[in-house]
Scaffold this motif. Structure first.
Motif, PDB file in Angstrom:
ATOM      1  N   PRO A  26       0.833  -1.205   0.000  1.00 22.12           N
ATOM      2  CA  PRO A  26       0.000   0.000   0.000  1.00 22.12           C
ATOM      3  C   PRO A  26       0.864   1.249   0.000  1.00 22.12           C
ATOM      4  O   PRO A  26       1.994   1.235   0.509  1.00 22.12           O
ATOM      5  CB  PRO A  26      -0.797  -0.129   1.313  1.00 22.12           C
ATOM      6  CG  PRO A  26       0.010  -1.047   2.160  1.00 22.12           C
ATOM      7  CD  PRO A  26       0.695  -1.983   1.222  1.00 22.12           C
ATOM      8  N   PRO A  27       0.380   2.343  -0.581  1.00 22.55           N
ATOM      9  CA  PRO A  27       1.177   3.572  -0.626  1.00 22.55           C
ATOM     10  C   PRO A  27       1.462   4.090   0.774  1.00 22.55           C
ATOM     11  O   PRO A  27       0.601   4.044   1.656  1.00 22.55           O
ATOM     12  CB  PRO A  27       0.278   4.546  -1.409  1.00 22.55           C
ATOM     13  CG  PRO A  27      -1.108   4.002  -1.253  1.00 22.55           C
ATOM     14  CD  PRO A  27      -0.945   2.518  -1.180  1.00 22.55           C
ATOM     15  N   ARG A  28       2.676   4.564   0.991  1.00 20.27           N
ATOM     16  CA  ARG A  28       3.072   5.071   2.299  1.00 20.27           C
ATOM     17  C   ARG A  28       2.641   6.511   2.453  1.00 20.27           C
ATOM     18  O   ARG A  28       2.511   7.263   1.483  1.00 20.27           O
ATOM     19  CB  ARG A  28       4.585   4.967   2.481  1.00 20.27           C
ATOM     20  CG  ARG A  28       5.115   3.557   2.452  1.00 20.27           C
ATOM     21  CD  ARG A  28       6.537   3.489   2.952  1.00 20.27           C
ATOM     22  NE  ARG A  28       6.615   3.774   4.379  1.00 20.27           N
ATOM     23  CZ  ARG A  28       7.754   3.853   5.063  1.00 20.27           C
ATOM     24  NH1 ARG A  28       8.902   3.677   4.437  1.00 20.27           N
ATOM     25  NH2 ARG A  28       7.747   4.107   6.357  1.00 20.27           N
ATOM     26  N   THR A  29       2.417   6.906   3.679  1.00 21.25           N
ATOM     27  CA  THR A  29       2.100   8.296   3.971  1.00 21.25           C
ATOM     28  C   THR A  29       3.299   9.165   3.580  1.00 21.25           C
ATOM     29  O   THR A  29       4.446   8.783   3.813  1.00 21.25           O
ATOM     30  CB  THR A  29       1.821   8.464   5.475  1.00 21.25           C
ATOM     31  OG1 THR A  29       0.797   7.551   5.871  1.00 21.25           O
ATOM     32  CG2 THR A  29       1.386   9.888   5.790  1.00 21.25           C
ATOM     33  N   PRO A  30       3.059  10.357   2.982  1.00 18.15           N
ATOM     34  CA  PRO A  30       4.191  11.221   2.608  1.00 18.15           C
ATOM     35  C   PRO A  30       5.106  11.500   3.798  1.00 18.15           C
ATOM     36  O   PRO A  30       4.642  11.615   4.941  1.00 18.15           O
ATOM     37  CB  PRO A  30       3.491  12.500   2.127  1.00 18.15           C
ATOM     38  CG  PRO A  30       2.143  12.046   1.673  1.00 18.15           C
ATOM     39  CD  PRO A  30       1.768  10.916   2.583  1.00 18.15           C
ATOM     40  N   LEU A  31       6.389  11.609   3.514  1.00 16.44           N
ATOM     41  CA  LEU A  31       7.378  11.782   4.572  1.00 16.44           C
ATOM     42  C   LEU A  31       7.117  13.043   5.391  1.00 16.44           C
ATOM     43  O   LEU A  31       7.308  13.046   6.613  1.00 16.44           O
ATOM     44  CB  LEU A  31       8.787  11.824   3.978  1.00 16.44           C
ATOM     45  CG  LEU A  31       9.953  11.934   4.976  1.00 16.44           C
ATOM     46  CD1 LEU A  31       9.898  10.814   5.999  1.00 16.44           C
ATOM     47  CD2 LEU A  31      11.281  11.919   4.225  1.00 16.44           C
ATOM     48  N   ILE A  32       6.646  14.106   4.751  1.00 18.20           N
ATOM     49  CA  ILE A  32       6.384  15.343   5.504  1.00 18.20           C
ATOM     50  C   ILE A  32       5.273  15.137   6.523  1.00 18.20           C
ATOM     51  O   ILE A  32       5.308  15.674   7.631  1.00 18.20           O
ATOM     52  CB  ILE A  32       6.044  16.502   4.536  1.00 18.20           C
ATOM     53  CG1 ILE A  32       5.975  17.822   5.318  1.00 18.20           C
ATOM     54  CG2 ILE A  32       4.733  16.250   3.789  1.00 18.20           C
ATOM     55  CD1 ILE A  32       5.855  19.038   4.431  1.00 18.20           C
ATOM     56  N   ALA A  33       4.282  14.312   6.173  1.00 19.46           N
ATOM     57  CA  ALA A  33       3.204  14.017   7.116  1.00 19.46           C
ATOM     58  C   ALA A  33       3.715  13.169   8.262  1.00 19.46           C
ATOM     59  O   ALA A  33       3.347  13.367   9.431  1.00 19.46           O
ATOM     60  CB  ALA A  33       2.059  13.309   6.392  1.00 19.46           C
ATOM     61  N   ARG A  34       4.593  12.216   7.958  1.00 17.00           N
ATOM     62  CA  ARG A  34       5.156  11.372   9.007  1.00 17.00           C
ATOM     63  C   ARG A  34       6.039  12.189   9.943  1.00 17.00           C
ATOM     64  O   ARG A  34       6.030  11.992  11.165  1.00 17.00           O
ATOM     65  CB  ARG A  34       5.942  10.220   8.382  1.00 17.00           C
ATOM     66  CG  ARG A  34       5.038   9.120   7.821  1.00 17.00           C
ATOM     67  CD  ARG A  34       5.839   7.994   7.219  1.00 17.00           C
ATOM     68  NE  ARG A  34       6.232   8.280   5.851  1.00 17.00           N
ATOM     69  CZ  ARG A  34       7.342   7.880   5.281  1.00 17.00           C
ATOM     70  NH1 ARG A  34       8.226   7.176   5.964  1.00 17.00           N
ATOM     71  NH2 ARG A  34       7.606   8.163   4.029  1.00 17.00           N
ATOM     72  N   ALA A  35       6.821  13.121   9.370  1.00 17.97           N
ATOM     73  CA  ALA A  35       7.659  13.990  10.204  1.00 17.97           C
ATOM     74  C   ALA A  35       6.798  14.861  11.109  1.00 17.97           C
ATOM     75  O   ALA A  35       7.110  15.052  12.293  1.00 17.97           O
ATOM     76  CB  ALA A  35       8.549  14.855   9.321  1.00 17.97           C
ATOM     77  N   ALA A  36       5.702  15.376  10.563  1.00 14.44           N
ATOM     78  CA  ALA A  36       4.793  16.197  11.365  1.00 14.44           C
ATOM     79  C   ALA A  36       4.181  15.378  12.493  1.00 14.44           C
ATOM     80  O   ALA A  36       4.046  15.859  13.633  1.00 14.44           O
ATOM     81  CB  ALA A  36       3.695  16.779  10.479  1.00 14.44           C
ATOM     82  N   ALA A  37       3.820  14.119  12.192  1.00 12.31           N
ATOM     83  CA  ALA A  37       3.249  13.260  13.224  1.00 12.31           C
ATOM     84  C   ALA A  37       4.261  12.992  14.333  1.00 12.31           C
ATOM     85  O   ALA A  37       3.906  12.988  15.528  1.00 12.31           O
ATOM     86  CB  ALA A  37       2.785  11.938  12.601  1.00 12.31           C
ATOM     87  N   GLU A  38       5.523  12.790  13.966  1.00 10.68           N
ATOM     88  CA  GLU A  38       6.554  12.553  14.971  1.00 10.68           C
ATOM     89  C   GLU A  38       6.806  13.801  15.819  1.00 10.68           C
ATOM     90  O   GLU A  38       6.988  13.709  17.037  1.00 10.68           O
ATOM     91  CB  GLU A  38       7.850  12.099  14.306  1.00 10.68           C
ATOM     92  CG  GLU A  38       7.801  10.681  13.776  1.00 10.68           C
ATOM     93  CD  GLU A  38       7.587   9.659  14.867  1.00 10.68           C
ATOM     94  OE1 GLU A  38       8.401   9.603  15.813  1.00 10.68           O
ATOM     95  OE2 GLU A  38       6.599   8.915  14.787  1.00 10.68           O
ATOM     96  N   LEU A  39       6.804  14.960  15.180  1.00 13.05           N
ATOM     97  CA  LEU A  39       7.013  16.212  15.918  1.00 13.05           C
ATOM     98  C   LEU A  39       5.853  16.469  16.874  1.00 13.05           C
ATOM     99  O   LEU A  39       6.052  16.727  18.066  1.00 13.05           O
ATOM    100  CB  LEU A  39       7.186  17.374  14.942  1.00 13.05           C
ATOM    101  CG  LEU A  39       7.629  18.716  15.544  1.00 13.05           C
ATOM    102  CD1 LEU A  39       8.394  19.532  14.508  1.00 13.05           C
ATOM    103  CD2 LEU A  39       6.459  19.540  16.053  1.00 13.05           C
ATOM    104  N   VAL A  40       4.634  16.385  16.360  1.00 10.67           N
ATOM    105  CA  VAL A  40       3.452  16.658  17.179  1.00 10.67           C
ATOM    106  C   VAL A  40       3.322  15.625  18.298  1.00 10.67           C
ATOM    107  O   VAL A  40       3.026  15.957  19.448  1.00 10.67           O
ATOM    108  CB  VAL A  40       2.185  16.676  16.301  1.00 10.67           C
ATOM    109  CG1 VAL A  40       0.924  16.719  17.157  1.00 10.67           C
ATOM    110  CG2 VAL A  40       2.210  17.871  15.354  1.00 10.67           C
ATOM    111  N   GLY A  41       3.540  14.352  17.952  1.00  5.70           N
ATOM    112  CA  GLY A  41       3.411  13.303  18.960  1.00  5.70           C
ATOM    113  C   GLY A  41       4.419  13.442  20.076  1.00  5.70           C
ATOM    114  O   GLY A  41       4.083  13.293  21.260  1.00  5.70           O
TER     115      GLY A  41
END
Length: 260
Positions: A26-41
């Motif tokens: 399955p397509p992966r979430t864009p890296l910028i979204a993953r980075a944002a999730a890591e920062l926010v989390g």
């Protein structure tokens, strides 16, 4: 044209549209979204740890009750964050976990690549600092005040090795046994327990450790103690991966000679 005809046309179009292969990744979430999730989390996690520590300090002078409040808030908050952001980035919120994933990927396992590692870790550290500043702001504390809480004793450093090794063993053990769906409850429960059974109260996270140096409150750590804690966390991560390799050793499939 009857009312049923448009529905039939849509169904036929769906049937004829190209479909992904059954075993396609399955397509992966864009890296910028993953980075944002890591920062926010990570920011939210540190805000929970620091904020609940400040709140507990204002409500009671009993250190045991302060730690109970701090650990309880962390358990619930971490579980929610993993459940929410896990599908986006994997909910690492921890450079030690990200480094461990990168190492397993280098050796043929699943995990992040070097580019993702280079994005995740700074995002986590920035989130940790932002979370501490946010907690201080919410409770009217100085936004940045270096902690005076020395945590350099050898027994505390040993506690960090144990806490981090256990965390890595848990996460990668769940992955090896295809039970990562239990991560929100399992990881949060482990951290809550480790607050109490480790001498260091289980930081087990370099980004959280750095963030907590920015606040001179109950959950803080003196900047001079940070390098030692991070070094022990990295050692703990290596110990945890070694334990995963031994405890969850994959068996070898062998061929059997059919009976005559």
């Amino acid at each position: 044209m009857t009312a049923a005809e448009p529905v039939a046309s849509i169904a036929m179009a769906a049937d004829t549209a190209p479909q992904p292969a059954p075993d396609a990744t399955p397509p992966r979430t864009p890296l910028i979204a993953r980075a944002a999730a890591e920062l926010v989390g990570t920011a939210a996690l540190v805000a929970i740890v620091v904020g609940s520590g400040i709140q507990a300090t204002e409500l009671t002078d009993d250190v045991a009750l302060r730690l109970l409040a701090n650990s309880t808030a962390t358990v619930f908050g971490l579980g929610v964050l993993i459940a929410l952001l896990g599908p986006v980035s994997g909910a690492h919120f921890n450079p030690a976990v990200t480094l461990a994933e990168w190492w397993t990927a280098r050796r043929g396992g699943a995990g992040v690549n070097a580019r993702e590692l280079a994005v995740y870790v700074p995002s986590q550290i920035a989130g940790g600092i932002a979370g501490a500043i946010l907690a201080d702001a919410m409770f009217g504390e100085p936004l940045v005040k270096w902690s005076q809480h020395d945590r350099s004793a050898g027994n505390l450093l040993l506690g960090e090795v144990v806490a981090t090794a256990g965390l890595i063993l848990l996460i990668f053990g769940l992955a090896r046994t295809d039970r990562l769906r239990f991560a929100p409850v399992a990881v949060a429960s482990y951290i809550g327990a480790a607050y109490w059974f480790t001498s260091s109260t289980s930081f087990a996270n370099p980004a959280v450790t750095i963030g907590r140096a920015f606040t001179d409150t109950f959950a803080g750590i003196a900047p001079a103690s940070v390098p030692g804690f991070i070094a022990m966390q990295l050692i703990g991560a290596a110990v945890g991966l070694a334990l995963v390799a031994v405890v969850f050793m994959r068996g070898k499939t062998g061929s059997r000679t059919p009976a005559a």
